[in-house]
Design a protein around this motif. Structure first.
Motif, PDB file in Angstrom:
ATOM      1  N   THR B 228      90.780  93.649  92.586  1.00 16.87           N
ATOM      2  CA  THR B 228      91.495  94.887  92.829  1.00 16.87           C
ATOM      3  C   THR B 228      92.961  94.608  93.127  1.00 16.87           C
ATOM      4  O   THR B 228      93.859  95.251  92.580  1.00 16.87           O
ATOM      5  CB  THR B 228      90.861  95.641  94.007  1.00 16.87           C
ATOM      6  N   ALA B 229      93.202  93.617  93.992  1.00 19.68           N
ATOM      7  CA  ALA B 229      94.582  93.294  94.367  1.00 19.68           C
ATOM      8  C   ALA B 229      95.388  92.854  93.142  1.00 19.68           C
ATOM      9  O   ALA B 229      96.512  93.311  92.926  1.00 19.68           O
ATOM     10  CB  ALA B 229      94.590  92.196  95.425  1.00 19.68           C
ATOM     11  N   VAL B 230      94.777  91.992  92.329  1.00 16.12           N
ATOM     12  CA  VAL B 230      95.474  91.510  91.139  1.00 16.12           C
ATOM     13  C   VAL B 230      95.700  92.663  90.169  1.00 16.12           C
ATOM     14  O   VAL B 230      96.781  92.804  89.595  1.00 16.12           O
ATOM     15  CB  VAL B 230      94.672  90.370  90.475  1.00 16.12           C
ATOM     16  N   GLY B 231      94.684  93.510  90.013  1.00 22.12           N
ATOM     17  CA  GLY B 231      94.808  94.660  89.122  1.00 22.12           C
ATOM     18  C   GLY B 231      95.958  95.566  89.526  1.00 22.12           C
ATOM     19  O   GLY B 231      96.704  96.068  88.679  1.00 22.12           O
ATOM     20  N   ILE B 232      96.110  95.749  90.832  1.00 20.45           N
ATOM     21  CA  ILE B 232      97.190  96.586  91.325  1.00 20.45           C
ATOM     22  C   ILE B 232      98.540  95.996  90.973  1.00 20.45           C
ATOM     23  O   ILE B 232      99.455  96.684  90.519  1.00 20.45           O
ATOM     24  CB  ILE B 232      97.058  96.753  92.851  1.00 20.45           C
ATOM     25  N   PHE B 233      98.668  94.665  91.153  1.00 25.13           N
ATOM     26  CA  PHE B 233      99.949  94.040  90.845  1.00 25.13           C
ATOM     27  C   PHE B 233     100.264  94.148  89.359  1.00 25.13           C
ATOM     28  O   PHE B 233     101.407  94.389  88.974  1.00 25.13           O
ATOM     29  CB  PHE B 233      99.950  92.576  91.292  1.00 25.13           C
ATOM     30  N   VAL B 234      99.231  94.002  88.527  1.00 25.14           N
ATOM     31  CA  VAL B 234      99.440  94.148  87.092  1.00 25.14           C
ATOM     32  C   VAL B 234      99.954  95.553  86.786  1.00 25.14           C
ATOM     33  O   VAL B 234     100.911  95.739  86.048  1.00 25.14           O
ATOM     34  CB  VAL B 234      98.138  93.873  86.312  1.00 25.14           C
ATOM     35  N   GLY B 235      99.313  96.539  87.419  1.00 22.53           N
ATOM     36  CA  GLY B 235      99.724  97.922  87.198  1.00 22.53           C
ATOM     37  C   GLY B 235     101.151  98.166  87.659  1.00 22.53           C
ATOM     38  O   GLY B 235     101.948  98.812  86.975  1.00 22.53           O
ATOM     39  N   LEU B 236     101.469  97.623  88.822  1.00 23.87           N
ATOM     40  CA  LEU B 236     102.794  97.815  89.402  1.00 23.87           C
ATOM     41  C   LEU B 236     103.872  97.170  88.529  1.00 23.87           C
ATOM     42  O   LEU B 236     104.923  97.767  88.266  1.00 23.87           O
ATOM     43  CB  LEU B 236     102.814  97.201  90.811  1.00 23.87           C
ATOM     44  N   ILE B 237     103.583  95.949  88.070  1.00 24.44           N
ATOM     45  CA  ILE B 237     104.553  95.249  87.218  1.00 24.44           C
ATOM     46  C   ILE B 237     104.788  96.044  85.932  1.00 24.44           C
ATOM     47  O   ILE B 237     105.931  96.243  85.502  1.00 24.44           O
ATOM     48  CB  ILE B 237     104.052  93.821  86.905  1.00 24.44           C
ATOM     49  N   ALA B 238     103.700  96.533  85.349  1.00 18.01           N
ATOM     50  CA  ALA B 238     103.837  97.317  84.121  1.00 18.01           C
ATOM     51  C   ALA B 238     104.680  98.567  84.372  1.00 18.01           C
ATOM     52  O   ALA B 238     105.557  98.921  83.582  1.00 18.01           O
ATOM     53  CB  ALA B 238     102.455  97.704  83.602  1.00 18.01           C
TER      54      ALA B 238
END
Lengths: 183, 369
Positions: B228-238
């Motif tokens: 979840t944490a990694v997914g959030i960072f991916v979303g945020l970066i995008a």
């Protein structure tokens, strides 16, 4: 300046000591909890056995001897105290239960009984749970014994009487395949 | 020799240390053999399954853990750099307007941008940790079931929870003939395991146990939280990269006349980075996901002490071609095998959530040996 360095070193050592001590306490509690988990499952098994024997009695009239052994082993296991004693008694109970399960295979009427099927699944699961709880308990004991015996935590363990814990093992003499006599 | 005692009455292979057959409940010859527990293995290399219990999967777990941390650090660096570039470009634009000097590599605006990026990532993570898991079960169409409806499944889940030393997760069933399972829950003491109807019908008791052990592995290794944490960072970066590109398209055209050398370089860097960062982040996310699958497999073996059951289960899962109707791309990484066959077919690809089944089976065979 020198004073500050000494103070920092002493403070650091004290914090490290506290962390080690807390680790020892957590480990001891985990071992205790692991033992309780086994205990819960053992009690569950003691409760299940009489029910199963009661139902099985009507079908397995020729196996009174085995049924008696199961009941006796259960009584003995219930009287055992502490990991060392319990290991032996439980191994015995597992043995006669295994024999009972194998014998039950040759009674189609018994296996067709829904109550028996449910009880057998319950008991199989409980046997597995005991095995898994024992596995978890032994893992916790190993982790705690490592802490108690390794440097530097061994110093704290000695000072505060954190002893090594007993494993839940099965003595070699009890380790033999179950003999099944199907006549 | 005690690795997989065969049941004398029905011939099914059973986990070592198990007293009774998983399928028929008959007694096993190995009933009284000791578990290949770690303590025995540590002192006695000849103990059954000793090598496996003592080092192999623990080593595998440690390596995977390290890899995961490395990948997360890369992710945070990507996010921080992107934040820095956005901040620096904004600051340089402002300073250009004022005619002040500007250092592209020590920009206060850049540092602020990086800090905002990291803080936003953290805040988003906290929110998701608190509320994320409730959505997942409903997304997959999983329905919680009681113990009287699915006694064997409940028993197996409880057995694995005991082996892992955590509270029993909630148990849910997905009404689908496909063979799959997943776990969710941000904390080990508040998790849920869901399996499909098809899985319940197709697997033996010990194979079901191995699958549940894999899911329990995701729970106790905190994979769901990491994911979840990694997914959030991916979303945020995008999100930030997309925003930066949009701003540059408008803002850059308007102030294109008096751009200085320093800020021009930064601008090009930002454009490049805004295009590449989301892609890189996505690749890293998938790499983490694959690492965690290997780790969950290793954990399943640690809990069941029975690599054969997991091998058998994975082979059945891989061999099944029943499509999974309720699958949702947002949660595909949570399943034991990827529910999307198109991805699974090219699972060697960089964008795959799961490692190829053949690689997972090869590692399990290696554990066994």
């Amino acid at each position: 300046m020198f004073g500050w360095i000494v103070l920092a070193l002493v403070g650091g050592a004290a914090l490290y000591g506290v962390a080690l001590y807390n680790g020892l306490v957590a480990g001891r509690n985990q071992v205790g909890n692991g033992w309780k988990q086994i205990d819960v499952q053992l009690k569950r098994r003691y409760d299940l056995i009489p029910n199963l024997v009661e139902v099985a009695k009507d079908y397995m009239s020729y196996e009174q001897e085995t049924l008696k052994q199961v009941v006796e082993a259960r009584t003995m296991a219930m009287a055992a105290r502490g990991p060392a004693q319990a290991s032996v008694a439980e191994a015995q109970l597992s043995g006669v239960l295994g024999k009972f399960f194998a014998l039950a295979e040759s009674y189609p009427d018994l296996k067709a009984n829904q109550t028996v099927t449910n009880l057998m699944e319950e008991l199989t699961s409980t046997e597995n749970k005991i095995a898994f709880a024992r596995q978890h308990y032994n893992d916790s004991v190993m982790a705690q014994n490592n802490r108690v015996e390794q440097f530097p935590s061994v110093l704290l363990a000695r000072a505060f009487a954190f002893g090594p814990h007993d494993y839940f093992t099965i003595p070699e003499s009890e380790i033999q395949p179950v003999k099944v006599d199907l006549r | 020799m005690a690795a997989a005692p065969e049941c004398p009455s029905c011939g099914v292979a059973n986990p070592a240390g198990q007293a009774f057959c998983s399928r028929c409940g008959g007694a096993l010859g190995a009933a009284l053999r000791p578990l290949p527990a770690a303590p025995a293995a540590a002192g006695d290399p000849a103990a059954p399954g000793g090598a496996l219990a003592a080092t192999d999967f623990r080593g595998a777990a440690r390596r995977n853990q390290q890899n995961t941390w490395r990948l997360i650090i890369i992710m945070v660096v990507i996010g921080g750099l992107l934040g820095y570039l956005v901040g620096a470009v904004i600051e340089s634009a402002v300073r250009d307007g004022q005619g002040a000097a500007f250092d592209p590599f020590g920009s206060a605006g850049g540092l602020a941008g990086a800090a905002v990026m990291l803080a936003a990532g953290l805040a988003w993570t906290v929110v998701a940790l608190a509320w994320g898991d409730r959505i997942v079960l409903s997304l997959a169409g999983a329905r919680e079931v009681g113990e009287d409806a699915e006694p064997v499944l409940h028993h197996v889940v409880e057995e694995m929870a005991i082996a892992a030393g955590v509270a029993k997760p909630r148990v849910a069933v997905i009404d689908s003939p496909a063979l799959n399972a997943f776990a969710t829950g941000m904390r080990p003491d508040r998790s849920a395991v869901a399996v499909t109807r098809g899985l319940l019908a197709a697997l033996t008791r010990s194979e079901l146990q191995a699958v549940v052990g894999h899911e329990m592995g995701h729970v106790i290794n905190l994979d769901i939280r990491y994911g979840t944490a990694v997914g959030i960072f991916v979303g945020l970066i995008a999100l930030v990269a997309d925003g930066a590109l949009r701003i540059l398209r408008f803002g850059g055209a308007a102030r294109g006349r008096d751009r200085r050398r320093g800020s021009g370089l930064l601008m090009i860097l930002l454009i490049l980075f805004a295009i590449l960062a989301p892609l890189a982040a996505r690749l890293v996310q998938m790499a983490i996901s694959r690492q965690r699958e290997y780790l969950a497999d290793a954990t399943a073996v640690r809990l069941t002490r029975d690599p054969h059951a997991l091998i058998g289960a994975l082979e059945k899962l891989g061999g099944s071609s029943i499509p999974f109707g309720n699958a949702n791309r947002a949660i595909q990484h949570l399943f034991i095998v990827n529910p999307f066959r198109d991805f699974a077919a090219a699972a060697g690809a960089l964008m795959a959530t799961h490692p190829p089944l053949a690689a997972r089976l090869a590692r399990l065979h290696a554990l066994k040996g």
